[in-house]
Design a protein around this motif. Structure first.
Motif, PDB file in Angstrom:
ATOM      1  N   PRO A 119      61.332  70.019  41.075  1.00  0.00           N
ATOM      2  CA  PRO A 119      62.735  69.689  40.784  1.00  0.00           C
ATOM      3  C   PRO A 119      62.869  68.167  40.862  1.00  0.00           C
ATOM      4  CG  PRO A 119      62.419  71.661  42.146  1.00  0.00           C
ATOM      5  CD  PRO A 119      60.932  71.175  41.809  1.00  0.00           C
ATOM      6  N   PRO A 120      62.213  67.325  41.681  1.00  0.00           N
ATOM      7  CA  PRO A 120      62.444  65.966  41.880  1.00  0.00           C
ATOM      8  C   PRO A 120      61.938  65.345  40.481  1.00  0.00           C
ATOM      9  CG  PRO A 120      61.815  66.655  43.866  1.00  0.00           C
ATOM     10  CD  PRO A 120      61.561  67.951  43.099  1.00  0.00           C
ATOM     11  N   VAL A 121      60.852  65.576  40.112  1.00  0.00           N
ATOM     12  CA  VAL A 121      60.071  65.093  38.995  1.00  0.00           C
ATOM     13  C   VAL A 121      60.840  65.362  37.773  1.00  0.00           C
ATOM     14  CG1 VAL A 121      58.137  65.142  37.430  1.00  0.00           C
ATOM     15  CG2 VAL A 121      57.922  65.298  40.065  1.00  0.00           C
ATOM     16  N   MET A 122      61.370  66.929  37.542  1.00  0.00           N
ATOM     17  CA  MET A 122      62.270  67.211  36.576  1.00  0.00           C
ATOM     18  C   MET A 122      63.614  66.193  36.509  1.00  0.00           C
ATOM     19  SD  MET A 122      61.983  71.214  36.202  1.00  0.00           S
ATOM     20  CE  MET A 122      63.209  71.217  34.925  1.00  0.00           C
ATOM     21  N   ALA A 123      64.188  66.198  37.717  1.00  0.00           N
ATOM     22  CA  ALA A 123      65.379  65.319  37.542  1.00  0.00           C
ATOM     23  C   ALA A 123      65.058  63.956  37.259  1.00  0.00           C
ATOM     24  CB  ALA A 123      66.016  65.272  38.903  1.00  0.00           C
ATOM     25  N   SER A 124      63.987  63.260  37.561  1.00  0.00           N
ATOM     26  CA  SER A 124      63.676  62.135  37.139  1.00  0.00           C
ATOM     27  C   SER A 124      63.309  61.830  35.498  1.00  0.00           C
ATOM     28  CB  SER A 124      62.267  61.579  38.015  1.00  0.00           C
ATOM     29  OG  SER A 124      61.991  60.306  37.607  1.00  0.00           O
ATOM     30  N   ILE A 125      62.690  62.785  34.929  1.00  0.00           N
ATOM     31  CA  ILE A 125      62.217  62.835  33.773  1.00  0.00           C
ATOM     32  C   ILE A 125      63.655  62.928  32.873  1.00  0.00           C
ATOM     33  CG2 ILE A 125      61.365  64.150  31.922  1.00  0.00           C
ATOM     34  CD1 ILE A 125      59.139  65.077  33.940  1.00  0.00           C
ATOM     35  N   GLU A 126      64.632  63.746  33.363  1.00  0.00           N
ATOM     36  CA  GLU A 126      65.847  63.830  32.791  1.00  0.00           C
ATOM     37  C   GLU A 126      66.578  62.563  32.698  1.00  0.00           C
ATOM     38  OE1 GLU A 126      67.165  66.319  31.047  1.00  0.00           O
ATOM     39  OE2 GLU A 126      66.539  67.896  31.680  1.00  0.00           O
ATOM     40  N   ALA A 127      66.658  61.841  33.994  1.00  0.00           N
ATOM     41  CA  ALA A 127      67.487  60.678  33.834  1.00  0.00           C
ATOM     42  C   ALA A 127      66.924  59.558  33.156  1.00  0.00           C
ATOM     43  CB  ALA A 127      67.494  60.032  35.594  1.00  0.00           C
ATOM     44  N   SER A 128      65.468  59.405  33.195  1.00  0.00           N
ATOM     45  CA  SER A 128      64.827  58.479  32.265  1.00  0.00           C
ATOM     46  C   SER A 128      65.161  58.783  30.847  1.00  0.00           C
ATOM     47  CB  SER A 128      63.262  58.431  32.799  1.00  0.00           C
ATOM     48  OG  SER A 128      63.183  58.055  33.947  1.00  0.00           O
ATOM     49  N   GLY A 129      64.894  60.068  30.237  1.00  0.00           N
ATOM     50  CA  GLY A 129      65.173  60.268  29.222  1.00  0.00           C
ATOM     51  C   GLY A 129      66.488  59.977  28.532  1.00  0.00           C
TER      52      GLY A 129
ATOM     53  N   ALA B 131      68.576  57.759  29.851  1.00  0.00           N
ATOM     54  CA  ALA B 131      68.718  56.321  29.577  1.00  0.00           C
ATOM     55  C   ALA B 131      67.931  55.847  28.376  1.00  0.00           C
ATOM     56  CB  ALA B 131      67.974  55.689  30.861  1.00  0.00           C
ATOM     57  N   LEU B 132      66.898  56.547  28.126  1.00  0.00           N
ATOM     58  CA  LEU B 132      66.340  56.066  26.622  1.00  0.00           C
ATOM     59  C   LEU B 132      66.922  56.860  25.642  1.00  0.00           C
ATOM     60  CD1 LEU B 132      62.649  56.231  27.909  1.00  0.00           C
ATOM     61  CD2 LEU B 132      64.145  54.106  27.605  1.00  0.00           C
ATOM     62  N   GLY B 133      67.787  57.664  25.533  1.00  0.00           N
ATOM     63  CA  GLY B 133      68.285  58.484  24.468  1.00  0.00           C
ATOM     64  C   GLY B 133      67.466  59.460  23.806  1.00  0.00           C
ATOM     65  N   LEU B 134      66.486  59.976  24.724  1.00  0.00           N
ATOM     66  CA  LEU B 134      65.447  60.985  24.208  1.00  0.00           C
ATOM     67  C   LEU B 134      66.158  62.343  24.274  1.00  0.00           C
ATOM     68  CD1 LEU B 134      62.389  59.751  26.091  1.00  0.00           C
ATOM     69  CD2 LEU B 134      62.963  59.284  23.618  1.00  0.00           C
ATOM     70  N   PRO B 135      65.987  63.296  23.435  1.00  0.00           N
ATOM     71  CA  PRO B 135      66.675  64.532  23.129  1.00  0.00           C
ATOM     72  C   PRO B 135      65.390  65.501  24.107  1.00  0.00           C
ATOM     73  CG  PRO B 135      65.239  64.127  21.100  1.00  0.00           C
ATOM     74  CD  PRO B 135      65.417  62.893  21.769  1.00  0.00           C
ATOM     75  N   ASP B 136      66.128  66.134  25.110  1.00  0.00           N
ATOM     76  CA  ASP B 136      65.444  67.087  26.037  1.00  0.00           C
ATOM     77  C   ASP B 136      63.980  66.483  26.446  1.00  0.00           C
ATOM     78  OD1 ASP B 136      64.770  69.299  27.355  1.00  0.00           O
ATOM     79  OD2 ASP B 136      65.008  70.764  25.670  1.00  0.00           O
ATOM     80  N   PRO B 137      64.155  65.430  27.326  1.00  0.00           N
ATOM     81  CA  PRO B 137      62.938  64.798  27.717  1.00  0.00           C
ATOM     82  C   PRO B 137      61.959  65.530  28.479  1.00  0.00           C
ATOM     83  CG  PRO B 137      64.855  64.312  28.920  1.00  0.00           C
ATOM     84  CD  PRO B 137      65.260  65.050  27.919  1.00  0.00           C
TER      85      PRO B 137
END
Length: 403
Positions: free
Chosen positions: A244-254, A256-262
């Protein structure tokens, strides 16, 4: 496939497979298809394929001779990866535009195309010996003769262990990915298709871009071991992504970068990179099995490889699925990756043949001139070569500093 002309055997198996596909097309087109028809056709197809597969592998060696077997297997792997990527797409288009019966008719025609290709085959002088041996009955003997031939060469044993270990890891992709994507990542079938497609794309890219570059690698044991550990690491990476913490971090980074479904993108990167293992490990093992086999024993060695690798797959799938049901899909992925990696490290540590394996195709001995018995280079029992068996591929000596 070792007792009769392999080309004639392939004529028969391909025509039977074409007939089975045509039967299915007729049943679908006439609306008479029932569930028991599918069961019967599936069983018969499996029986015929059990004859067809080893014959096809041995036939590749008959075409090229021992010095080009690895390249031939690589080309076959490339074709397999292309068909696996393109075939379902073409079938989907045919079903969508013309119906299921048309797709089955096209499948039947594809087997006839193989028969036409077999009619045009011409052998090299070096590769014709296996066909001459089969026609003359020199391929006599039993499966136990082939088993003894394998057990008498520690290096050959390794080429049956590597694919088996890979199947332990690959079983995760087939069994756990649907649960991993649906219940852990909370994504739909489109995300599952994308993640599995990334794995297939990794297989395809490796087959075309990397596999031709590693054909002359001399320490094939260490290369296979490294790739299997790499595969295990990618399974562990999927476990990390699910935290869960990693998924949340990936979602936040994605975001910020405008990535669809990071999160799906991160999983795709892991599965794409894991695709580097299968084509190399399987093609090198298959090619070297054939290269180290007597011409009149090639099909039996291929059949043993198929039995070990794919025959154990249902049991591996069951074990992996049971682990996933108890501990969850991410933990099962991690456990499977660790399990494969630990077994590989044990092999590298305790089997000298894995570290010292240096196959030299030009040292292949003429099958008509049996050489002296060779021993297991990892310190195992020395097994005399059977009188009917040709000398095996030689292994370059390794200094004690590398033992």
């Amino acid at each position: 496939a070792d007792r009769i002309d392999r080309r004639k055997l392939l004529y028969g198996t391909q025509l039977i497979l074409a007939g089975l596909a045509a039967t299915l097309a007729i049943l679908v087109q006439t609306g008479l298809i029932q569930l028991w028809h599918l069961y019967v056709l599936a069983v018969v197809t499996g029986i015929v394929t059990a004859l067809d597969g080893p014959a096809l592998q041995a036939f590749a060696a008959d075409l090229t001779g021992p010095t080009l077997i690895r390249q031939a297997v690589s080309l076959n792997m490339m074709g397999f990866q292309v068909s696996r990527m393109v075939g379902p797409s073409v079938a989907g288009l045919l079903v969508g535009f013309y119906g299921s019966a048309t797709a089955f008719w096209v499948n039947a025609a594809s087997f006839l195309a193989v028969v036409l290709a077999l009619l045009r085959v011409r052998f090299t002088n070096e590769g014709a010996s296996g066909q001459r041996g089969a026609r003359s009955g020199a391929g006599g003997g039993t499966t136990m003769d082939a088993v003894r031939h394998i057990l008498g060469n520690a290096n050959l044993v390794n080429f049956y262990i590597y694919p088996l270990l890979y199947m332990f890891g690959a079983a995760s992709t087939m069994t756990l990915y649907p649960v991993y994507v649906g219940d852990v990542l909370h994504r739909d079938a489109r995300a599952l298709g994308t993640i599995v497609g990334a794995w297939g794309a990794g297989n395809l890219a490796t087959s075309f871009l990397v596999l031709p570059l590693v054909q002359n690698v001399r320490r094939t044991g260490l290369l296979s071991a490294g790739l299997l550990i790499w595969f295990g690491a990618m399974l562990a990476l999927l476990w990390v992504i699910s935290l869960p913490p990693v998924m949340a971090s990936i979602e936040a980074s994605g975001a910020a970068l405008g990535l669809p479904d990071p999160v799906v993108l991160a999983a795709c990167v892991a599965t794409f990179l894991s695709g580097a293992t299968g084509p190399i490990v399987l093609s090198m093992a298959s090619g070297l099995q054939q290269m180290m086999a007597p011409p009149t024993m090639r099909a039996r060695l291929a059949a043993i490889g198929t039995t070990i690798t794919f025959g154990t797959q249902p049991f591996v799938n069951l074990a992996v699925g049971y682990t996933g049901e108890i501990f969850g899909a991410p933990t099962a992925l991690l456990a499977n990756g660790v399990f494969v990696s630990v077994l590989v490290l044990l092999l590298v540590t305790f089997r000298r043949s894995v570290r010292a394996e240096v196959i030299r195709p030009h040292t292949m001995v003429n099958p008509s001139q049996p050489g002296p018995a060779t021993g297991a280079p990892d310190g195992g029992d020395r097994t005399p070569a059977p009188a009917h068996a040709p000398a095996r591929a030689e292994v370059a000596p390794v200094s004690s500093a590398h033992a």
